[in-house]
Design a protein around this motif. Structure first.
Motif, PDB file in Angstrom:
ATOM      1  N   LYS A  13      -6.351  -0.671   8.978  1.00  0.00           N
ATOM      2  CA  LYS A  13      -5.569   0.561   8.795  1.00  0.00           C
ATOM      3  C   LYS A  13      -4.088   0.212   8.609  1.00  0.00           C
ATOM      4  O   LYS A  13      -3.412   0.764   7.738  1.00  0.00           O
ATOM      5  CB  LYS A  13      -5.698   1.476  10.021  1.00  0.00           C
ATOM      6  CG  LYS A  13      -6.878   2.377  10.016  1.00  0.00           C
ATOM      7  CD  LYS A  13      -6.823   3.290  11.237  1.00  0.00           C
ATOM      8  CE  LYS A  13      -8.154   3.954  11.475  1.00  0.00           C
ATOM      9  NZ  LYS A  13      -8.209   4.663  12.737  1.00  0.00           N
ATOM     10  N   GLU A  14      -3.597  -0.694   9.441  1.00  0.00           N
ATOM     11  CA  GLU A  14      -2.204  -1.104   9.368  1.00  0.00           C
ATOM     12  C   GLU A  14      -1.888  -1.713   8.000  1.00  0.00           C
ATOM     13  O   GLU A  14      -0.870  -1.410   7.381  1.00  0.00           O
ATOM     14  CB  GLU A  14      -1.938  -2.123  10.477  1.00  0.00           C
ATOM     15  CG  GLU A  14      -0.493  -2.223  10.894  1.00  0.00           C
ATOM     16  CD  GLU A  14      -0.336  -3.133  12.102  1.00  0.00           C
ATOM     17  OE1 GLU A  14       0.274  -4.199  11.914  1.00  0.00           O
ATOM     18  OE2 GLU A  14      -0.832  -2.782  13.179  1.00  0.00           O
ATOM     19  N   SER A  15      -2.777  -2.564   7.530  1.00  0.00           N
ATOM     20  CA  SER A  15      -2.598  -3.205   6.231  1.00  0.00           C
ATOM     21  C   SER A  15      -2.593  -2.163   5.115  1.00  0.00           C
ATOM     22  O   SER A  15      -1.766  -2.215   4.192  1.00  0.00           O
ATOM     23  CB  SER A  15      -3.717  -4.217   6.015  1.00  0.00           C
ATOM     24  OG  SER A  15      -3.682  -4.711   4.713  1.00  0.00           O
ATOM     25  N   MET A  16      -3.512  -1.206   5.191  1.00  0.00           N
ATOM     26  CA  MET A  16      -3.595  -0.162   4.159  1.00  0.00           C
ATOM     27  C   MET A  16      -2.366   0.744   4.207  1.00  0.00           C
ATOM     28  O   MET A  16      -1.859   1.160   3.163  1.00  0.00           O
ATOM     29  CB  MET A  16      -4.892   0.623   4.311  1.00  0.00           C
ATOM     30  CG  MET A  16      -6.125  -0.187   3.948  1.00  0.00           C
ATOM     31  SD  MET A  16      -7.632   0.788   4.132  1.00  0.00           S
ATOM     32  CE  MET A  16      -8.865  -0.376   3.547  1.00  0.00           C
ATOM     33  N   ASN A  17      -1.863   1.046   5.414  1.00  0.00           N
ATOM     34  CA  ASN A  17      -0.628   1.835   5.530  1.00  0.00           C
ATOM     35  C   ASN A  17       0.546   1.092   4.910  1.00  0.00           C
ATOM     36  O   ASN A  17       1.403   1.694   4.266  1.00  0.00           O
ATOM     37  CB  ASN A  17      -0.327   2.157   6.997  1.00  0.00           C
ATOM     38  CG  ASN A  17      -1.111   3.347   7.497  1.00  0.00           C
ATOM     39  OD1 ASN A  17      -1.401   4.271   6.755  1.00  0.00           O
ATOM     40  ND2 ASN A  17      -1.472   3.315   8.769  1.00  0.00           N
ATOM     41  N   GLY A  18       0.575  -0.228   5.109  1.00  0.00           N
ATOM     42  CA  GLY A  18       1.624  -1.044   4.503  1.00  0.00           C
ATOM     43  C   GLY A  18       1.565  -0.987   2.985  1.00  0.00           C
ATOM     44  O   GLY A  18       2.602  -0.915   2.311  1.00  0.00           O
ATOM     45  N   THR A  19       0.353  -0.993   2.442  1.00  0.00           N
ATOM     46  CA  THR A  19       0.182  -0.900   0.993  1.00  0.00           C
ATOM     47  C   THR A  19       0.708   0.435   0.479  1.00  0.00           C
ATOM     48  O   THR A  19       1.399   0.489  -0.539  1.00  0.00           O
ATOM     49  CB  THR A  19      -1.308  -1.066   0.619  1.00  0.00           C
ATOM     50  OG1 THR A  19      -1.762  -2.339   1.101  1.00  0.00           O
ATOM     51  CG2 THR A  19      -1.518  -0.986  -0.876  1.00  0.00           C
ATOM     52  N   ILE A  20       0.407   1.524   1.195  1.00  0.00           N
ATOM     53  CA  ILE A  20       0.870   2.857   0.791  1.00  0.00           C
ATOM     54  C   ILE A  20       2.401   2.923   0.840  1.00  0.00           C
ATOM     55  O   ILE A  20       3.035   3.420  -0.095  1.00  0.00           O
ATOM     56  CB  ILE A  20       0.255   3.953   1.692  1.00  0.00           C
ATOM     57  CG1 ILE A  20      -1.259   4.044   1.500  1.00  0.00           C
ATOM     58  CG2 ILE A  20       0.917   5.310   1.442  1.00  0.00           C
ATOM     59  CD1 ILE A  20      -1.723   4.582   0.168  1.00  0.00           C
ATOM     60  N   SER A  21       3.010   2.399   1.912  1.00  0.00           N
ATOM     61  CA  SER A  21       4.476   2.473   2.000  1.00  0.00           C
ATOM     62  C   SER A  21       5.130   1.610   0.919  1.00  0.00           C
ATOM     63  O   SER A  21       6.174   1.979   0.367  1.00  0.00           O
ATOM     64  CB  SER A  21       4.978   2.111   3.391  1.00  0.00           C
ATOM     65  OG  SER A  21       4.687   0.790   3.700  1.00  0.00           O
ATOM     66  N   HIS A  22       4.506   0.478   0.580  1.00  0.00           N
ATOM     67  CA  HIS A  22       5.021  -0.353  -0.512  1.00  0.00           C
ATOM     68  C   HIS A  22       4.965   0.428  -1.832  1.00  0.00           C
ATOM     69  O   HIS A  22       5.905   0.386  -2.634  1.00  0.00           O
ATOM     70  CB  HIS A  22       4.221  -1.647  -0.621  1.00  0.00           C
ATOM     71  CG  HIS A  22       4.640  -2.517  -1.757  1.00  0.00           C
ATOM     72  ND1 HIS A  22       5.769  -3.311  -1.707  1.00  0.00           N
ATOM     73  CD2 HIS A  22       4.117  -2.693  -2.998  1.00  0.00           C
ATOM     74  CE1 HIS A  22       5.910  -3.935  -2.859  1.00  0.00           C
ATOM     75  NE2 HIS A  22       4.926  -3.582  -3.658  1.00  0.00           N
ATOM     76  N   LEU A  23       3.865   1.140  -2.059  1.00  0.00           N
ATOM     77  CA  LEU A  23       3.719   1.939  -3.276  1.00  0.00           C
ATOM     78  C   LEU A  23       4.788   3.032  -3.324  1.00  0.00           C
ATOM     79  O   LEU A  23       5.392   3.261  -4.386  1.00  0.00           O
ATOM     80  CB  LEU A  23       2.316   2.564  -3.340  1.00  0.00           C
ATOM     81  CG  LEU A  23       2.052   3.485  -4.524  1.00  0.00           C
ATOM     82  CD1 LEU A  23       2.085   2.690  -5.829  1.00  0.00           C
ATOM     83  CD2 LEU A  23       0.717   4.191  -4.381  1.00  0.00           C
ATOM     84  N   GLU A  24       5.032   3.692  -2.196  1.00  0.00           N
ATOM     85  CA  GLU A  24       6.047   4.750  -2.172  1.00  0.00           C
ATOM     86  C   GLU A  24       7.422   4.187  -2.519  1.00  0.00           C
ATOM     87  O   GLU A  24       8.186   4.814  -3.251  1.00  0.00           O
ATOM     88  CB  GLU A  24       6.065   5.437  -0.798  1.00  0.00           C
ATOM     89  CG  GLU A  24       4.850   6.310  -0.570  1.00  0.00           C
ATOM     90  CD  GLU A  24       4.695   6.794   0.867  1.00  0.00           C
ATOM     91  OE1 GLU A  24       5.277   6.166   1.793  1.00  0.00           O
ATOM     92  OE2 GLU A  24       3.988   7.785   1.066  1.00  0.00           O
ATOM     93  N   LYS A  25       7.742   2.998  -2.010  1.00  0.00           N
ATOM     94  CA  LYS A  25       9.028   2.370  -2.334  1.00  0.00           C
ATOM     95  C   LYS A  25       9.091   2.024  -3.826  1.00  0.00           C
ATOM     96  O   LYS A  25      10.131   2.178  -4.462  1.00  0.00           O
ATOM     97  CB  LYS A  25       9.235   1.111  -1.502  1.00  0.00           C
ATOM     98  CG  LYS A  25       9.581   1.394  -0.062  1.00  0.00           C
ATOM     99  CD  LYS A  25       9.710   0.119   0.738  1.00  0.00           C
ATOM    100  CE  LYS A  25       9.839   0.429   2.217  1.00  0.00           C
ATOM    101  NZ  LYS A  25       9.480  -0.708   3.052  1.00  0.00           N
ATOM    102  N   ALA A  26       7.977   1.539  -4.367  1.00  0.00           N
ATOM    103  CA  ALA A  26       7.943   1.202  -5.800  1.00  0.00           C
ATOM    104  C   ALA A  26       8.143   2.461  -6.639  1.00  0.00           C
ATOM    105  O   ALA A  26       8.845   2.435  -7.660  1.00  0.00           O
ATOM    106  CB  ALA A  26       6.624   0.526  -6.148  1.00  0.00           C
ATOM    107  N   PHE A  27       7.544   3.572  -6.218  1.00  0.00           N
ATOM    108  CA  PHE A  27       7.689   4.831  -6.956  1.00  0.00           C
ATOM    109  C   PHE A  27       9.121   5.345  -6.901  1.00  0.00           C
ATOM    110  O   PHE A  27       9.604   5.943  -7.857  1.00  0.00           O
ATOM    111  CB  PHE A  27       6.729   5.896  -6.418  1.00  0.00           C
ATOM    112  CG  PHE A  27       5.324   5.785  -6.962  1.00  0.00           C
ATOM    113  CD1 PHE A  27       4.980   4.861  -7.938  1.00  0.00           C
ATOM    114  CD2 PHE A  27       4.318   6.622  -6.492  1.00  0.00           C
ATOM    115  CE1 PHE A  27       3.698   4.764  -8.437  1.00  0.00           C
ATOM    116  CE2 PHE A  27       3.020   6.532  -6.986  1.00  0.00           C
ATOM    117  CZ  PHE A  27       2.713   5.611  -7.955  1.00  0.00           C
ATOM    118  N   ILE A  28       9.816   5.121  -5.790  1.00  0.00           N
ATOM    119  CA  ILE A  28      11.204   5.582  -5.684  1.00  0.00           C
ATOM    120  C   ILE A  28      12.064   4.881  -6.732  1.00  0.00           C
ATOM    121  O   ILE A  28      12.968   5.477  -7.305  1.00  0.00           O
ATOM    122  CB  ILE A  28      11.754   5.325  -4.268  1.00  0.00           C
ATOM    123  CG1 ILE A  28      11.134   6.324  -3.287  1.00  0.00           C
ATOM    124  CG2 ILE A  28      13.276   5.445  -4.228  1.00  0.00           C
ATOM    125  CD1 ILE A  28      11.471   6.057  -1.833  1.00  0.00           C
TER     126      ILE A  28
END
Length: 185
Positions: A13-28
């Motif tokens: 779960k932690e790893s997947m949350n990290g992936t989502i937050s990385h994606l959000e930063k990339a989208f910004i």
């Protein structure tokens, strides 16, 4: 469930949350026509011989939706900031008025919007690969667990698959939102 299996699922779960937050930063960082100080987050300025992020040597504001103003804390850095923005290859043409560096953010063309949407899709696909890798790693750890029964292992793998499905849906939702934002004129 036993402790080891719970730990594997929590770390997944932690790893997947990290992936989502990385994606959000990339989208910004993918701009959608509106000026934002984040657009200059990758700009590094030569500050007395060391490469320094622009935000650490200047104040970055957006007075309106099409303009970014950069006010350095030291006036003699104006030229270096201008040069750094040009070298960052962001497609901006900075102007210096003696106090500020002013950047007019050009409106996006239809072709550029499509390119940005394609870039967003690529980032989303990378995130999905990250989610699948986390699933694969978790399943490998679950299978190699010695002190868990076969039923426990099957249930844990099913839970990991549910996590994978929910995080993949999150990625699809984030991508759809970003595409709407990009294509909106």
């Amino acid at each position: 469930m036993n402790e080891e299996i719970n730990f594997i699922i929590d770390s997944t779960k932690e790893s997947m949350n990290g992936t989502i937050s990385h994606l959000e930063k990339a989208f910004i960082k993918i701009r959608a026509g509106k000026a934002s100080p984040v657009m200059l987050s990758s700009v590094m300025v030569d500050y007395y011989g060391s490469s320094t992020p622009l935000a650490q040597i200047a104040n970055i504001n957006t007075p309106d939706a099409r303009t970014i103003s950069v006010q350095p804390w030291e006036k003699n850095m104006l030229h270096e900031i201008e040069k750094a923005i040009m070298n960052a290859n962001l497609g901006f043409n900075p102007m210096n008025n003696g106090d500020f560096v002013i950047i007019n953010v050009p409106p996006l063309t239809e072709e550029r919007r499509k390119d940005l949407a394609k870039q967003a899709k690529g980032e989303a696909e990378d995130a999905k690969v990250g989610i699948r890798n986390a699933r694969q790693e978790a399943n490998k750890e679950i299978r190699s667990s010695d002190d868990a029964s076969e039923d426990l292992k099957k249930n844990a793998e099913a839970e990991v698959q549910e996590l994978t499905n929910s995080y993949t849906k999150k990625i699809d939702t984030l991508l759809a939102t970003k595409e709407v934002e990009i294509m909106k004129v």
